[in-house]
Scaffold this active site. Structure first.
Site, mmCIF file in Angstrom:
data_model
loop_
_atom_site.group_PDB
_atom_site.id
_atom_site.type_symbol
_atom_site.label_atom_id
_atom_site.label_comp_id
_atom_site.label_asym_id
_atom_site.label_seq_id
_atom_site.Cartn_x
_atom_site.Cartn_y
_atom_site.Cartn_z
ATOM 1 C CG HIS A 16 -1.931 1.073 1.288
ATOM 2 N ND1 HIS A 16 -3.288 0.842 1.335
ATOM 3 C CD2 HIS A 16 -1.809 2.422 1.308
ATOM 4 C CE1 HIS A 16 -3.946 1.982 1.382
ATOM 5 N NE2 HIS A 16 -3.060 2.975 1.377
ATOM 6 C CG HIS A 18 -1.430 6.602 -2.097
ATOM 7 N ND1 HIS A 18 -2.703 6.648 -2.603
ATOM 8 C CD2 HIS A 18 -1.536 6.048 -0.863
ATOM 9 C CE1 HIS A 18 -3.547 6.148 -1.711
ATOM 10 N NE2 HIS A 18 -2.866 5.774 -0.641
ATOM 11 C CG HIS A 196 -7.662 4.042 0.834
ATOM 12 N ND1 HIS A 196 -7.162 3.545 -0.339
ATOM 13 C CD2 HIS A 196 -6.641 4.709 1.435
ATOM 14 C CE1 HIS A 196 -5.874 3.902 -0.442
ATOM 15 N NE2 HIS A 196 -5.530 4.612 0.617
ATOM 16 C CD GLU A 199 -6.768 6.870 5.911
ATOM 17 O OE1 GLU A 199 -7.444 6.873 4.847
ATOM 18 O OE2 GLU A 199 -5.648 7.418 5.999
ATOM 19 C CG ASP A 277 -1.133 5.714 3.234
ATOM 20 O OD1 ASP A 277 -1.545 5.370 2.118
ATOM 21 O OD2 ASP A 277 -1.856 6.290 4.070
ATOM 22 C CG ASP A 278 0.466 8.948 0.978
ATOM 23 O OD1 ASP A 278 0.327 8.812 -0.242
ATOM 24 O OD2 ASP A 278 -0.460 8.764 1.792
#
Ligand code: ADE
Ligand code: ZN
Length: 332
Positions: A16, A18, A196, A199, A277-278
């Site tokens: 996961h 981005h 998603h 969250e 994630d990021d």
């Protein structure tokens, strides 16, 4: 971030991330300078991305993405991200790719962007030994109509590299059922599915996502913990959670690391995996995530080996690629 982690060299599977969210701030500043775009407000005095909360994070993220304007930009970005990710032991990563940020969702434009990313992925494999697959992702706050276009684009370009379809963005806008058409189209094109959920939304959002979108994986899913019957159902059905604890802490989806439910979910039998994630937004790396899991939950090499086997099993790549990666995991 420059601390030496005892887990840095451990081979890892990351499901996961981005792609645009993995862009280092210096990389985005460089593009902004080249193109005379003023986005100075999205950085703090140290040069890191700065945001107040999740809604603001999405705005900062969109602003950073305005600097990514050509296939060549995405080629450079993909290669830079693969080098950085591989330096933390990641041997396989899946990245969410957004046609909406690549030529505004136009299929013809997207094909050029995709070719650039795929070429960078091949280079990354040769240079850094990391395998990448793309998950085309609709953006919730662009609405269901746009998601249908994204699904068509995904169906047209599904193949060896594009192996999945997903849904990100502002979780609390609309309901999962608004995206059923898009997910049905993606599934019919042979794509594997993740979205998603949980969250920001509660257990109901996770349950609806599974019911209406028929995904095999959930991005985050952490709020399932508030309904133990749902947790047991996730465990029983083998639904995989792509958990990103560092992201959850920074965005305040949980109050702090101690309160994070990843260990409770795992102890109750849910298939959990770990991702960043990021990463530059949350000042994290896979090494940092493993360090924190060791520190807060006492996880060690056996737990991480188990985590990586779960992630590889749930990966959206073909069996031959999985077998090769399994050998690399076992060599550890
Ligand atoms: N897009 C990038 N990061 C995201 C996150 N953590 N949640 C939802 N959408 C995102
Ligand atoms: Zn995400």
């Amino acid at each position: 971030m420059s601390r030496v982690s005892e887990f840095r060299d451990l081979p890892k599977i990351e499901l996961h991330t981005h792609l645009e969210g993995s862009a280092p701030p210096a990389f985005i500043r460089g593009l902004a300078r080249e193109k005379n775009i003023d986005i100075s407000g999205i950085f703090d005095a140290q040069g890191n991305y700065t945001f107040r909360d999740f809604d603001h994070f999405l705005k900062v993220y969109d602003a950073a993405c305005t600097t990514l304007q050509s296939p060549q930009d995405f080629h450079r970005l993909t290669l830079a991200v693969l080098e950085e990710t591989a330096s933390h032991g990641v041997i396989y990563m899946e990245s969410f790719l957004s046609p909406d940020f690549c030529g505004g969702g136009d299929l013809v434009a997207w094909r050029d962007y995709l070719a650039a990313m795929e070429a960078a992925a091949a280079e990354g494999q040769a240079k850094f030994g990391i395998t990448m697959r793309g998950i085309i992702t609709a953006i919730r706050h662009l609405g269901p109509d746009q998601s249908r276009n994204t699904a068509r684009v995904a169906a047209e370009t599904a193949g060896d590299f594009i192996t999945g379809f997903g849904l990100a963005g502002a979780e609390m806008m609309g309901r999962p059922g608004d995206y059923t058409w898009a997910f049905d189209a993606a599934r019919e094109a042979g794509l594997q599915l993740t979205a998603h959920a949980g969250e920001w939304g509660g257990p109901d959002m996770v349950a609806e996502t599974i019911r209406d979108l028929k995904v095999s994986r959930i991005g985050h899913g952490i709020n399932a913990i508030n309904d133990l019957a749902l947790v047991d159902q996730l465990a029983e059905n083998g639904t995989v959670l792509e958990v990103c604890p560092g992201s959850n802490v920074v965005l305040q989806a949980v109050t702090d690391w101690n309160a994070h439910p990843i260990a409770r979910l795992r102890d109750r039998g849910v298939k959990v995996t770990v991702s960043t994630d990021d990463p530059p937004y949350f000042l994290t790396t896979m090494s940092d995530e493993y360090d924190a899991l060791a520190r807060y939950f006492g996880w060690g090499p056996d737990d991480f080996a188990d985590l990586n086997r779960t992630a590889l099993d749930a990966a959206f790549c073909d069996a031959k690629t999985k077998a090769k990666l399994a050998t690399r995991l076992e060599q550890q």
